[in-house]
Write a protein that holds these residues in place. Structure first.
Motif, PDB file in Angstrom:
ATOM      1  N   LEU A  24       0.848  -1.190   0.000  1.00 29.83           N
ATOM      2  CA  LEU A  24       0.000   0.000   0.000  1.00 29.83           C
ATOM      3  C   LEU A  24       0.877   1.231   0.000  1.00 29.83           C
ATOM      4  O   LEU A  24       1.804   1.343   0.809  1.00 29.83           O
ATOM      5  CB  LEU A  24      -0.882   0.043   1.257  1.00 29.83           C
ATOM      6  CG  LEU A  24      -2.167  -0.765   1.301  1.00 29.83           C
ATOM      7  CD1 LEU A  24      -2.889  -0.509   2.623  1.00 29.83           C
ATOM      8  CD2 LEU A  24      -3.086  -0.428   0.134  1.00 29.83           C
ATOM      9  N   TYR A  26       0.840   5.143   0.874  1.00 28.56           N
ATOM     10  CA  TYR A  26       0.010   5.995   1.728  1.00 28.56           C
ATOM     11  C   TYR A  26       0.787   7.248   2.094  1.00 28.56           C
ATOM     12  O   TYR A  26       2.013   7.308   2.002  1.00 28.56           O
ATOM     13  CB  TYR A  26      -0.404   5.236   3.008  1.00 28.56           C
ATOM     14  CG  TYR A  26       0.740   4.965   3.945  1.00 28.56           C
ATOM     15  CD1 TYR A  26       1.005   5.820   5.023  1.00 28.56           C
ATOM     16  CD2 TYR A  26       1.603   3.884   3.761  1.00 28.56           C
ATOM     17  CE1 TYR A  26       2.082   5.598   5.876  1.00 28.56           C
ATOM     18  CE2 TYR A  26       2.670   3.658   4.590  1.00 28.56           C
ATOM     19  CZ  TYR A  26       2.907   4.513   5.659  1.00 28.56           C
ATOM     20  OH  TYR A  26       3.976   4.298   6.491  1.00 28.56           O
ATOM     21  N   PRO A  43      -9.483   7.343   2.409  1.00 25.92           N
ATOM     22  CA  PRO A  43      -9.067   6.594   1.225  1.00 25.92           C
ATOM     23  C   PRO A  43      -9.306   7.372  -0.076  1.00 25.92           C
ATOM     24  O   PRO A  43     -10.180   8.241  -0.143  1.00 25.92           O
ATOM     25  CB  PRO A  43      -9.939   5.334   1.260  1.00 25.92           C
ATOM     26  CG  PRO A  43     -10.583   5.314   2.605  1.00 25.92           C
ATOM     27  CD  PRO A  43     -10.641   6.723   3.078  1.00 25.92           C
ATOM     28  N   PRO A  73      -4.651   6.273   2.428  1.00 25.09           N
ATOM     29  CA  PRO A  73      -4.166   5.106   1.704  1.00 25.09           C
ATOM     30  C   PRO A  73      -4.631   5.157   0.246  1.00 25.09           C
ATOM     31  O   PRO A  73      -5.761   5.529  -0.040  1.00 25.09           O
ATOM     32  CB  PRO A  73      -4.824   3.929   2.439  1.00 25.09           C
ATOM     33  CG  PRO A  73      -6.048   4.497   3.090  1.00 25.09           C
ATOM     34  CD  PRO A  73      -5.905   5.991   3.169  1.00 25.09           C
ATOM     35  N   ASN A 104      -9.371  -3.977  -0.217  1.00 25.17           N
ATOM     36  CA  ASN A 104      -8.729  -2.684   0.061  1.00 25.17           C
ATOM     37  C   ASN A 104      -8.802  -2.333   1.535  1.00 25.17           C
ATOM     38  O   ASN A 104      -7.799  -1.965   2.155  1.00 25.17           O
ATOM     39  CB  ASN A 104      -9.392  -1.575  -0.770  1.00 25.17           C
ATOM     40  CG  ASN A 104      -8.783  -1.421  -2.146  1.00 25.17           C
ATOM     41  OD1 ASN A 104      -7.732  -0.821  -2.310  1.00 25.17           O
ATOM     42  ND2 ASN A 104      -9.434  -1.977  -3.147  1.00 25.17           N
ATOM     43  N   GLN A 108      -5.956  -1.934   4.372  1.00 23.46           N
ATOM     44  CA  GLN A 108      -5.815  -0.648   5.078  1.00 23.46           C
ATOM     45  C   GLN A 108      -5.861  -0.869   6.589  1.00 23.46           C
ATOM     46  O   GLN A 108      -5.134  -0.215   7.343  1.00 23.46           O
ATOM     47  CB  GLN A 108      -6.926   0.311   4.653  1.00 23.46           C
ATOM     48  CG  GLN A 108      -6.796   0.811   3.225  1.00 23.46           C
ATOM     49  CD  GLN A 108      -8.063   1.484   2.719  1.00 23.46           C
ATOM     50  OE1 GLN A 108      -8.918   1.912   3.493  1.00 23.46           O
ATOM     51  NE2 GLN A 108      -8.195   1.571   1.396  1.00 23.46           N
TER      52      GLN A 108
END
Length: 339
Positions: A24, A26, A43, A73, A104, A108
């Motif tokens: 990921l 972020y 998000p 993220p 997802n 996260q």
């Protein structure tokens, strides 16, 4: 590089496929306090990256980095997190596995808990496909999430929304005559038609009728079509777009092991204080659909953004809409929870 990477290792997706070396991307804003309870998760939407979220973050705003620790993220498939464009064979380009909203949010959750040791989230907020992730957070982790604020985002892709996304997909697949064996031939130039299709859905009829594109610095409708819709879509990788379209078309907060497709049950399970802000003239994430969802949620209020900017009332472009969203977020964050 103005963002960080969280390595997830080999991840088994909801489909059963294992994506090796998943990650990921972020970015964080502000500082995590000692109690680790000043956390906002924000998000990204379809096609967006963290920078497109920054209009809603700032000193004196609801999402104030002097007060909150804000984690943005990036959506899987958006080119920064694991995506068709940055994954090596055998999962590169058209071979990238199908990723769900549930995937997802699960990943996260790993970032938030494993990397930062966070157990409570003050708010999950998001626009469009970011909004559906906010709903998913509320449904997947009802005891962890105190508040959610989806704007111009739905808790599932309703049939009409699905048709709109399918039209975008068809515009891209037409470039290879709908031959799935030729998907590797797609280029960013083929995204031009996708932008043209989306142009009819992103903003309202009244927006076009009143020529509001002039407020964005475009002299003519033709300039606006090229300068916004074509240009923004042609910056995207077509394989990333196909991956995100799949995610979008199959989005449903109840398509998880916990709810097994019971959408109403998933909505009723969201304990978070919720402020749902549809665009009043949104043509494909409709206020009607949000109204159905809000009625089933135990702690939800519906505050439509009265605007002729359609879906783009949540895009951070029109100052009156931005102010409305920020004011509602301030009110929501001021409400106490029992947490």
């Amino acid at each position: 590089m103005d963002y960080e990477i969280y390595d997830l290792g080999d991840v088994t997706l909801q489909s059963g496929v294992t994506l090796p070396d998943a990650f990921l991307a972020y970015k964080t804003y502000g500082t995590l306090n000692e109690k680790k309870d000043n956390v906002i998760v924000y998000p990204t939407a379809f096609g967006d990256q963290h920078v497109q979220n920054e209009w809603l973050i700032g000193h004196g705003m609801a999402l104030d980095p002097h007060k909150y620790f804000i984690i943005v993220p990036n959506l899987l498939g958006n080119g920064l997190s694991s995506s068709p464009s940055n994954t090596p064979p055998p999962f590169d380009r058209a071979h990238f596995p199908q990723v769900t909203i549930y995937d997802n949010v699960t990943l996260q959750h790993r970032l938030v808990t494993e990397k930062f040791g966070i157990q409570r989230i003050a708010l999950v907020v998001g626009w469009s496909m970011g909004g559906i992730q906010a709903f998913q957070w509320g449904a997947s982790y009802p005891d962890m999430v105190e508040r959610i604020a989806p704007f111009a985002g739905l808790a599932k892709t309703w049939p009409h929304t699905n048709v709109v996304l399918d039209g975008m997909k068809a515009a891209l697949l037409a470039a290879v005559h709908f031959d799935s064996s030729k998907l590797h031939q797609l280029t960013s130039a083929d995204m031009r038609a996708v932008g043209r299709v989306y142009a009819g859905w992103g903003v309202s009829q009244a927006f076009y009728r009143e020529g509001l594109y002039r407020e964005m610095g475009f002299e003519s409708l033709a300039d606006f079509m090229t300068g916004v819709w074509e240009d923004s879509f042609m910056k995207m990788d077509p394989h990333n777009v196909l991956a995100m379209l799949w995610t979008g078309q199959h989005a449903d907060i109840s398509a998880t092991p916990s709810y097994n497709g019971d959408f109403d049950k998933a909505l009723r399970s969201i304990q978070a204080l919720a402020c749902i802000m549809p665009g009043s003239t949104d043509l494909f994430c409709s206020a009607d659909d949000n109204e159905y969802e809000a009625k089933l949620m135990p702690n939800a209020v519906l505050h439509p953004i009265e605007s002729i900017w359609g879906h783009f009332a949540g895009r951070g472009i029109n100052s009156a809409d931005n102010q409305f969203i920020d004011d509602n977020l301030k009110r929501l964050l001021a409400l106490s929870t029992n947490g």
